[in-house]
Design a protein around this motif. Sequence first.
Motif, PDB file in Angstrom:
ATOM      1  N   LEU A  56       1.678  -2.272  15.459  1.00  0.00           N
ATOM      2  CA  LEU A  56       0.525  -2.846  14.769  1.00  0.00           C
ATOM      3  C   LEU A  56       0.356  -4.343  15.016  1.00  0.00           C
ATOM      4  CD1 LEU A  56       0.853  -0.972  11.364  1.00  0.00           C
ATOM      5  CD2 LEU A  56      -0.474  -0.332  13.368  1.00  0.00           C
ATOM      6  N   GLU A 109       0.840  -1.188   0.000  1.00  0.00           N
ATOM      7  CA  GLU A 109       0.000   0.000   0.000  1.00  0.00           C
ATOM      8  C   GLU A 109       0.883   1.249   0.000  1.00  0.00           C
ATOM      9  OE1 GLU A 109      -2.897   0.120   3.101  1.00  0.00           O
ATOM     10  OE2 GLU A 109      -3.370  -2.009   2.899  1.00  0.00           O
ATOM     11  N   LYS A 144      -3.256   4.313  11.262  1.00  0.00           N
ATOM     12  CA  LYS A 144      -2.817   4.916   9.997  1.00  0.00           C
ATOM     13  C   LYS A 144      -3.424   6.300   9.818  1.00  0.00           C
ATOM     14  CE  LYS A 144      -1.964   0.642   7.456  1.00  0.00           C
ATOM     15  NZ  LYS A 144      -2.395  -0.189   6.305  1.00  0.00           N
ATOM     16  N   LEU A 145      -4.701   6.447  10.180  1.00  0.00           N
ATOM     17  CA  LEU A 145      -5.352   7.747  10.077  1.00  0.00           C
ATOM     18  C   LEU A 145      -4.706   8.761  11.030  1.00  0.00           C
ATOM     19  CD1 LEU A 145      -7.591   9.451   8.835  1.00  0.00           C
ATOM     20  CD2 LEU A 145      -9.100   8.647  10.664  1.00  0.00           C
ATOM     21  N   LYS A 184      -3.120  -6.227  16.399  1.00  0.00           N
ATOM     22  CA  LYS A 184      -4.226  -5.270  16.308  1.00  0.00           C
ATOM     23  C   LYS A 184      -5.217  -5.739  15.247  1.00  0.00           C
ATOM     24  CE  LYS A 184      -2.155  -1.759  18.613  1.00  0.00           C
ATOM     25  NZ  LYS A 184      -2.259  -1.542  19.941  1.00  0.00           N
ATOM     26  N   GLU A 240      -7.950  -5.101  12.166  1.00  0.00           N
ATOM     27  CA  GLU A 240      -7.850  -4.250  10.971  1.00  0.00           C
ATOM     28  C   GLU A 240      -8.403  -2.854  11.243  1.00  0.00           C
ATOM     29  OE1 GLU A 240      -9.217  -4.150   6.301  1.00  0.00           O
ATOM     30  OE2 GLU A 240      -9.268  -6.047   7.385  1.00  0.00           O
ATOM     31  N   ASP A 241      -9.454  -2.765  12.060  1.00  0.00           N
ATOM     32  CA  ASP A 241     -10.041  -1.477  12.407  1.00  0.00           C
ATOM     33  C   ASP A 241      -9.052  -0.625  13.211  1.00  0.00           C
ATOM     34  OD1 ASP A 241     -12.212   0.368  12.396  1.00  0.00           O
ATOM     35  OD2 ASP A 241     -12.635  -0.171  14.493  1.00  0.00           O
ATOM     36  N   GLU A 242      -8.357  -1.255  14.160  1.00  0.00           N
ATOM     37  CA  GLU A 242      -7.363  -0.527  14.960  1.00  0.00           C
ATOM     38  C   GLU A 242      -6.180  -0.093  14.104  1.00  0.00           C
ATOM     39  OE1 GLU A 242      -7.485  -2.262  19.422  1.00  0.00           O
ATOM     40  OE2 GLU A 242      -7.046  -3.742  17.851  1.00  0.00           O
ATOM     41  N   VAL A 243      -5.756  -0.945  13.186  1.00  0.00           N
ATOM     42  CA  VAL A 243      -4.646  -0.599  12.286  1.00  0.00           C
ATOM     43  C   VAL A 243      -5.035   0.598  11.431  1.00  0.00           C
ATOM     44  CG1 VAL A 243      -3.310  -1.390  10.297  1.00  0.00           C
ATOM     45  CG2 VAL A 243      -3.628  -2.902  12.255  1.00  0.00           C
ATOM     46  N   ASN A 244      -6.242   0.591  10.898  1.00  0.00           N
ATOM     47  CA  ASN A 244      -6.704   1.722  10.082  1.00  0.00           C
ATOM     48  C   ASN A 244      -6.793   2.999  10.904  1.00  0.00           C
ATOM     49  OD1 ASN A 244      -6.855   0.248   7.724  1.00  0.00           O
ATOM     50  ND2 ASN A 244      -8.985  -0.338   8.056  1.00  0.00           N
ATOM     51  N   ARG A 245      -7.190   2.889  12.181  1.00  0.00           N
ATOM     52  CA  ARG A 245      -7.220   4.065  13.061  1.00  0.00           C
ATOM     53  C   ARG A 245      -5.824   4.632  13.293  1.00  0.00           C
ATOM     54  NH1 ARG A 245      -9.272   2.456  18.089  1.00  0.00           N
ATOM     55  NH2 ARG A 245      -8.101   4.049  19.151  1.00  0.00           N
ATOM     56  N   ASP A 271       3.336   2.452   2.993  1.00  0.00           N
ATOM     57  CA  ASP A 271       3.664   1.300   3.836  1.00  0.00           C
ATOM     58  C   ASP A 271       5.024   0.757   3.430  1.00  0.00           C
ATOM     59  OD1 ASP A 271       3.779  -0.887   5.453  1.00  0.00           O
ATOM     60  OD2 ASP A 271       2.173  -1.989   4.458  1.00  0.00           O
TER      61      ASP A 271
END
Length: 130
Positions: free
Chosen positions: A87, A75, A99-100, A90, A92-97, A78
């Motif tokens: 990470l 990505e 990253k944001l 964690k 996927e939702d926590e990883v995306n948080r 990354d």
Amino acid sequence: HGRICMLAWSGFVAVDLGARIYPLPAAYEGLTSVTAHDALVEYGAMGQLFLWIGVAETIATISLIQMLYEDSGREPGDFGLDPLGFLEGKSEDEVNRMKLRELKNGRLAMLAFSGVVTQSVLTQGPFPYV
């Protein structure tokens, strides 16, 4: 650009607070972050910096080309670098948080670096540039 500005802000302010890498050449004594540019160009240090950043960017271009044309699964942004394991384990939702958060902190760092450079040039004084 965000990651670079995070480092740039820290380095810019650290120099004005007195952080130095020793042994310091005599020509660099008394320089501030604002006045350092011209002195470093004159003595050749900026050429070295340009060379090594150019080498790093050339190497990074290889992975960029692979990502764009060879479907490497990587990505954007990354680099597979997580030495502290933030990470690991964690969802996927926590990883995306996370990253944001990094994206938002990077954007803030870009504004902060622009502001600190502008303020230091306008005031010609040391940190906190008031």
